[in-house]
Scaffold this motif. Sequence first.
Motif, short mmCIF file in Angstrom:
data_model
loop_
_atom_site.label_atom_id
_atom_site.label_comp_id
_atom_site.label_asym_id
_atom_site.label_seq_id
_atom_site.Cartn_x
_atom_site.Cartn_y
_atom_site.Cartn_z
N LEU A 10 0.83 -1.20 0.00
CA LEU A 10 0.00 0.00 0.00
C LEU A 10 0.87 1.26 0.00
O LEU A 10 0.67 2.17 -0.80
CB LEU A 10 -0.92 -0.02 1.23
CG LEU A 10 -1.79 1.20 1.46
CD1 LEU A 10 -2.80 1.34 0.32
CD2 LEU A 10 -2.53 1.08 2.78
N GLN A 40 -8.95 8.16 -2.98
CA GLN A 40 -8.96 7.34 -1.77
C GLN A 40 -9.81 6.09 -1.97
O GLN A 40 -9.41 4.99 -1.63
CB GLN A 40 -9.52 8.16 -0.59
CG GLN A 40 -8.56 9.21 -0.04
CD GLN A 40 -7.80 8.72 1.18
OE1 GLN A 40 -8.31 7.95 1.96
NE2 GLN A 40 -6.57 9.19 1.33
N ILE A 44 -8.69 2.23 -1.79
CA ILE A 44 -9.30 1.30 -0.84
C ILE A 44 -9.86 0.09 -1.58
O ILE A 44 -9.66 -1.05 -1.19
CB ILE A 44 -10.41 2.01 -0.04
CG1 ILE A 44 -9.80 3.07 0.87
CG2 ILE A 44 -11.20 1.01 0.78
CD1 ILE A 44 -10.81 4.02 1.48
N GLN B 63 -5.03 7.57 6.38
CA GLN B 63 -6.43 7.20 6.17
C GLN B 63 -6.53 5.87 5.43
O GLN B 63 -7.35 5.02 5.75
CB GLN B 63 -7.16 8.28 5.37
CG GLN B 63 -7.44 9.53 6.19
CD GLN B 63 -8.33 10.50 5.44
OE1 GLN B 63 -8.56 10.35 4.25
NE2 GLN B 63 -8.80 11.50 6.14
N LEU B 64 -5.69 5.74 4.43
CA LEU B 64 -5.73 4.49 3.67
C LEU B 64 -5.34 3.31 4.54
O LEU B 64 -5.92 2.24 4.45
CB LEU B 64 -4.80 4.58 2.46
CG LEU B 64 -5.26 5.49 1.34
CD1 LEU B 64 -4.21 5.55 0.24
CD2 LEU B 64 -6.58 5.01 0.76
N ARG B 65 -4.37 3.53 5.36
CA ARG B 65 -3.92 2.42 6.22
C ARG B 65 -5.02 1.96 7.15
O ARG B 65 -5.08 0.81 7.55
CB ARG B 65 -2.69 2.85 7.01
CG ARG B 65 -1.44 2.84 6.17
CD ARG B 65 -0.22 3.05 7.02
NE ARG B 65 0.97 2.86 6.25
CZ ARG B 65 2.05 3.64 6.35
NH1 ARG B 65 2.05 4.65 7.20
NH2 ARG B 65 3.11 3.40 5.63
N ALA B 67 -8.32 2.55 6.39
CA ALA B 67 -9.53 2.22 5.62
C ALA B 67 -9.44 0.88 4.91
O ALA B 67 -10.44 0.19 4.77
CB ALA B 67 -9.83 3.33 4.61
N VAL B 68 -8.25 0.53 4.46
CA VAL B 68 -8.16 -0.70 3.68
C VAL B 68 -8.50 -1.93 4.53
O VAL B 68 -9.35 -2.73 4.14
CB VAL B 68 -6.77 -0.83 3.02
CG1 VAL B 68 -6.58 -2.21 2.43
CG2 VAL B 68 -6.64 0.22 1.93
#
Lengths: 166, 373
Positions: A10, A40, A44, B63-65, B67-68
């Motif tokens: 990621l 975003q 995701i 946020q991605l960390r 949200a994923v």
Amino acid sequence: MAAGTTVDHLTETYRAHYRSLLGLAALLLDDTASCEDVVQEAFIRVHSARGRVREPEKTLAYLRQTVVNLSRSALRRRILGLKLLSKPMPDMASAEEGAYEQLERDQLITAMRGLQRRQREVLVLRYFADMTEAQVAETLGLSLGSVKAYGSRGIAALRVAMEAPA
Amino acid sequence: MNQQFPGGPLRGEGPVDGGSGEGRSDGTTPGAPESGALDEQALRRLLRGAVDELEPSADALEQLRRAVPARRTRRRQALVGVAAAVILGGAALPALLHVASTGGITEERHTNTASAHNSQQEADEGLGDGVAEGGRARPDSPPVGKDREADEGRRPDGNKPDNEIKPSGSPGGSIPDPGNTFAAISPTCDRDQLGRGTGTVGAADKDGRVYGAFRVVNISRSVCTVAGPGTVAASARGSADSARVSVVDHTPGDAATGLPNPTAEPSEVILQPGQAYEVKFAWIPAPDGGRSGCAKNTGGATPSPGGSAAPPAAGASAAENRPTAADPGPPPPPASVVLSHTPDVGEPAIADTKIGDACAGTVYRTGPLATAP
């Protein structure tokens, strides 16, 4: 959960692609406020599904495709008069705000927004994302001939729009 | 950004990356809209320059960390939720049917209606005098009532096989593997991508049960994912009893034994260009109502075709079904139920079909099922 999907992956794709995807979204969308939301969401989606995919080299392609799709949805909803992704960007610092504001005033952006959606998409994918015509065709679900036609008409329209006195 | 170029603006290079080595063209002749003015290279620079200053928000990565993994969890839970919903549905249906048969159809309808706005629209359009709507609650989506459109982009199950990127990956007609998660990228089918809708019904069996299907084709040139179950609406016509016509989702163990097992329904249907999905349905007449469902309740409701002209040899054939001899007044209009299917992406309805000799009963419907192209 998934082997191939580490935070490292990621982070890696974030560093490599996030910013360019932000640009992609900004060029595709007709409001800059949704750009980061769209990117975003694309991250995701792709990363939460990554586990079962063994082709990390395709990550960028998947991300781009998702950004394109989400941008279309955004436009569609706007046409419908519905509010999309309505939550305001909570974390948008003032510095970024400045960049977004500038973007709103950019002559090219203004001209791009005057193009038909397909023309805009083709131009952005072709010349911003540096895709080949074949890749653009695949991404947009168009024939190669359509891609060429939208591209040349798009450039012509853009030329006219930008030559008009500002 | 500085885009005030005295000459033709198109000659300006990307405003912010002036250091990229490309010569500025400030001095060029004003307004030289030669075809080379906005050539491909210039457009590349302009596009890049235009968005060059965009920066991710400060905590975008953070946020991605968060949200994923959260999304992954939600997707897992969604799967569990589907299973639970199926089980619950199976258990609850007999109770619902009981309510229905005692006159509470309208209530039942609402329990099955995920998209009340569609219902409203159809009512507004005056689709029929009695419209029962079978919107299917989506077990994988957040609670009913949340705006579907706004939700579309954020569904946790938005990840499905991506046939658009890898056209070679899945042969045309195969039902996509719901476990293949790449469809994040396969866009949902727009309403204008869906067409050639048809509705067909088979012949009624001896108990008046009728099976049929709606078929909807992806008429576009792109692969797309069916957004959801859409709605099946039933509209009573003629002397059919609109209060006693309802649409429910097919569940295991219900009366529509000829429909495919709902637990085997694909969670997503991805359509190649030219491929169709089907929504199958069954019309089961209300119990004790004869073949039409309300033979006893409204005298003469069992319709004759047209109800008007006595068919030749009437005495011989349809005596059981047609108590016309006892009718004092003019024959009632024939009872039928018109079913229409509206894709999940919205109006207009894409197909309708008519079930003749139907007066009161229940329509059981499946979700979208992939068909061979």
